[in-house]
Design a protein around this motif. Structure first.
Motif, PDB file in Angstrom:
ATOM      1  N   ALA A  31       0.717  -1.331   0.041  1.00 47.11           N
ATOM      2  CA  ALA A  31       0.144  -0.034  -0.041  1.00 47.11           C
ATOM      3  C   ALA A  31       0.804   1.141  -0.086  1.00 47.11           C
ATOM      4  O   ALA A  31       2.008   1.184   0.294  1.00 47.11           O
ATOM      5  CB  ALA A  31      -0.768  -0.004   1.417  1.00 47.11           C
ATOM      6  N   GLU A  70      -0.119  -0.968   5.341  1.00 47.05           N
ATOM      7  CA  GLU A  70      -1.016   0.035   5.297  1.00 47.05           C
ATOM      8  C   GLU A  70      -0.480   1.552   5.964  1.00 47.05           C
ATOM      9  O   GLU A  70      -1.044   1.906   6.766  1.00 47.05           O
ATOM     10  CB  GLU A  70      -2.471  -0.364   5.906  1.00 47.05           C
ATOM     11  CG  GLU A  70      -3.057  -1.505   5.620  1.00 47.05           C
ATOM     12  CD  GLU A  70      -3.742  -1.549   4.284  1.00 47.05           C
ATOM     13  OE1 GLU A  70      -3.716  -0.512   3.511  1.00 47.05           O
ATOM     14  OE2 GLU A  70      -3.737  -2.655   3.549  1.00 47.05           O
ATOM     15  N   GLU A 115      -6.968   2.189   7.897  1.00 46.55           N
ATOM     16  CA  GLU A 115      -7.247   2.437   6.353  1.00 46.55           C
ATOM     17  C   GLU A 115      -7.453   3.967   6.422  1.00 46.55           C
ATOM     18  O   GLU A 115      -7.178   4.308   4.993  1.00 46.55           O
ATOM     19  CB  GLU A 115      -8.804   1.859   6.233  1.00 46.55           C
ATOM     20  CG  GLU A 115      -8.549   0.335   6.338  1.00 46.55           C
ATOM     21  CD  GLU A 115      -8.233  -0.298   5.182  1.00 46.55           C
ATOM     22  OE1 GLU A 115      -8.120   0.355   4.093  1.00 46.55           O
ATOM     23  OE2 GLU A 115      -7.846  -1.477   5.275  1.00 46.55           O
ATOM     24  N   ASP A 116      -7.563   5.010   7.190  1.00 42.91           N
ATOM     25  CA  ASP A 116      -7.833   6.375   7.020  1.00 42.91           C
ATOM     26  C   ASP A 116      -7.518   7.123   8.066  1.00 42.91           C
ATOM     27  O   ASP A 116      -7.680   6.515   9.320  1.00 42.91           O
ATOM     28  CB  ASP A 116      -9.054   6.587   6.422  1.00 42.91           C
ATOM     29  CG  ASP A 116      -9.062   8.073   5.581  1.00 42.91           C
ATOM     30  OD1 ASP A 116      -8.305   8.741   5.236  1.00 42.91           O
ATOM     31  OD2 ASP A 116     -10.305   8.587   5.489  1.00 42.91           O
ATOM     32  N   ASP A 161     -14.279  -3.228   3.922  1.00 52.44           N
ATOM     33  CA  ASP A 161     -13.017  -2.902   3.422  1.00 52.44           C
ATOM     34  C   ASP A 161     -13.128  -1.514   2.892  1.00 52.44           C
ATOM     35  O   ASP A 161     -14.304  -1.020   2.655  1.00 52.44           O
ATOM     36  CB  ASP A 161     -12.774  -4.020   2.067  1.00 52.44           C
ATOM     37  CG  ASP A 161     -11.270  -3.925   1.819  1.00 52.44           C
ATOM     38  OD1 ASP A 161     -10.552  -3.459   2.600  1.00 52.44           O
ATOM     39  OD2 ASP A 161     -11.102  -4.271   0.685  1.00 52.44           O
ATOM     40  N   GLU A 162     -12.023  -0.894   2.882  1.00 51.68           N
ATOM     41  CA  GLU A 162     -11.659   0.428   2.316  1.00 51.68           C
ATOM     42  C   GLU A 162     -12.451   1.476   3.049  1.00 51.68           C
ATOM     43  O   GLU A 162     -12.827   2.293   2.088  1.00 51.68           O
ATOM     44  CB  GLU A 162     -11.911   0.510   0.982  1.00 51.68           C
ATOM     45  CG  GLU A 162     -10.866  -0.448   0.259  1.00 51.68           C
ATOM     46  CD  GLU A 162      -9.284  -0.598   0.593  1.00 51.68           C
ATOM     47  OE1 GLU A 162      -9.008   1.037   0.645  1.00 51.68           O
ATOM     48  OE2 GLU A 162      -8.586  -1.274   0.259  1.00 51.68           O
ATOM     49  N   ARG A 164     -13.421   5.129   4.476  1.00 51.48           N
ATOM     50  CA  ARG A 164     -12.847   6.578   4.187  1.00 51.48           C
ATOM     51  C   ARG A 164     -13.788   7.233   4.713  1.00 51.48           C
ATOM     52  O   ARG A 164     -15.040   7.310   4.892  1.00 51.48           O
ATOM     53  CB  ARG A 164     -12.609   6.774   2.915  1.00 51.48           C
ATOM     54  CG  ARG A 164     -11.721   5.881   2.039  1.00 51.48           C
ATOM     55  CD  ARG A 164     -10.348   6.129   2.398  1.00 51.48           C
ATOM     56  NE  ARG A 164      -9.443   5.295   1.809  1.00 51.48           N
ATOM     57  CZ  ARG A 164      -8.711   3.980   1.986  1.00 51.48           C
ATOM     58  NH1 ARG A 164      -9.460   3.438   2.841  1.00 51.48           N
ATOM     59  NH2 ARG A 164      -8.062   3.498   1.315  1.00 51.48           N
ATOM     60  N   TYR A 174     -17.858   2.688   3.092  1.00 53.71           N
ATOM     61  CA  TYR A 174     -16.906   1.671   3.006  1.00 53.71           C
ATOM     62  C   TYR A 174     -17.762   0.535   2.171  1.00 53.71           C
ATOM     63  O   TYR A 174     -18.635   0.733   1.865  1.00 53.71           O
ATOM     64  CB  TYR A 174     -16.891   1.007   4.586  1.00 53.71           C
ATOM     65  CG  TYR A 174     -18.088   0.800   5.237  1.00 53.71           C
ATOM     66  CD1 TYR A 174     -18.531  -0.461   5.234  1.00 53.71           C
ATOM     67  CD2 TYR A 174     -18.700   1.751   5.854  1.00 53.71           C
ATOM     68  CE1 TYR A 174     -19.932  -0.702   5.825  1.00 53.71           C
ATOM     69  CE2 TYR A 174     -19.939   1.508   6.461  1.00 53.71           C
ATOM     70  CZ  TYR A 174     -20.491   0.245   6.646  1.00 53.71           C
ATOM     71  OH  TYR A 174     -21.600   0.129   7.293  1.00 53.71           O
TER      72      TYR A 174
END
Length: 178
Positions: A31, A70, A115-116, A161-162, A164, A174
């Motif tokens: 990542a 990450e 993730e963020d 997943d993912e 933000r 997400y």
């Protein structure tokens, strides 16, 4: 761009898709994260987490691996958050982009991937589960204070997943499969 071995090349492109400025090669396919002011890139290079000063073209190893994933830069580019897996303690750690001591801000069972980082620097988003499936979404404070808040949880066999933060920090988006 990436090749069959999973190695990458970071390259700025202009509005026409043509290379602009000098790029650089990275081993592996981990990542990466661009700072909000576009001065720094945090990325995985093999097992390590590196930070590249774009203007100076200088790359610094900030976290030695293995078991680090990450990398996410803080809004001001002064700190780096990353996930530690398969080691004790396992969880989420923060350290200065200039180096220095690692501070664990979250530890837990299973795998937790950051993730963020919110634009105001107050919160982190993470997913928690196993290497195959993350079933819970968490909001964590980067200072490690307070209990994490679960913002989503899916049943066994599902995945999140993912996540933000929205630009104003009021919403989370997400992917979820139930």
């Amino acid at each position: 761009s990436a090749n069959a071995e999973g190695n990458h090349r970071f390259q700025w492109l202009d509005a026409n898709g043509q290379p602009a400025g000098a790029g650089f090669d990275v081993s592996g396919s981990g990542a990466f994260n661009l700072s909000r002011d576009e001065r720094l890139i945090a990325f995985q290079d093999g097992n390590d987490v590196m930070v590249r000063d774009v203007a100076r073209r200088v790359t610094t190893r900030v976290v030695g691996g293995p078991a680090v994933l990450e990398p996410i830069l803080s809004p001001d580019g002064q700190r780096l958050v990353y996930s530690r897996i398969g080691v004790r303690p396992s969880g989420i750690a923060v350290r200065s982009t200039a180096g220095g001591a690692e501070e664990m801000v979250f530890t837990g069972e299973g795998v937790t991937l950051v993730e963020d980082w919110s634009r105001d620097g107050q919160f982190l988003l993470a997913i928690q589960g196993t290497m195959r499936s993350s079933r819970r979404g968490l909001i964590i404070t980067p200072g490690g204070t307070g209990a994490p808040v679960v913002f989503a949880e899916v049943p066994a066999g599902g995945a999140i997943d993912e996540p933000r933060f929205s630009p104003d920090g009021k919403w989370i988006v997400y992917n979820a499969a139930e």
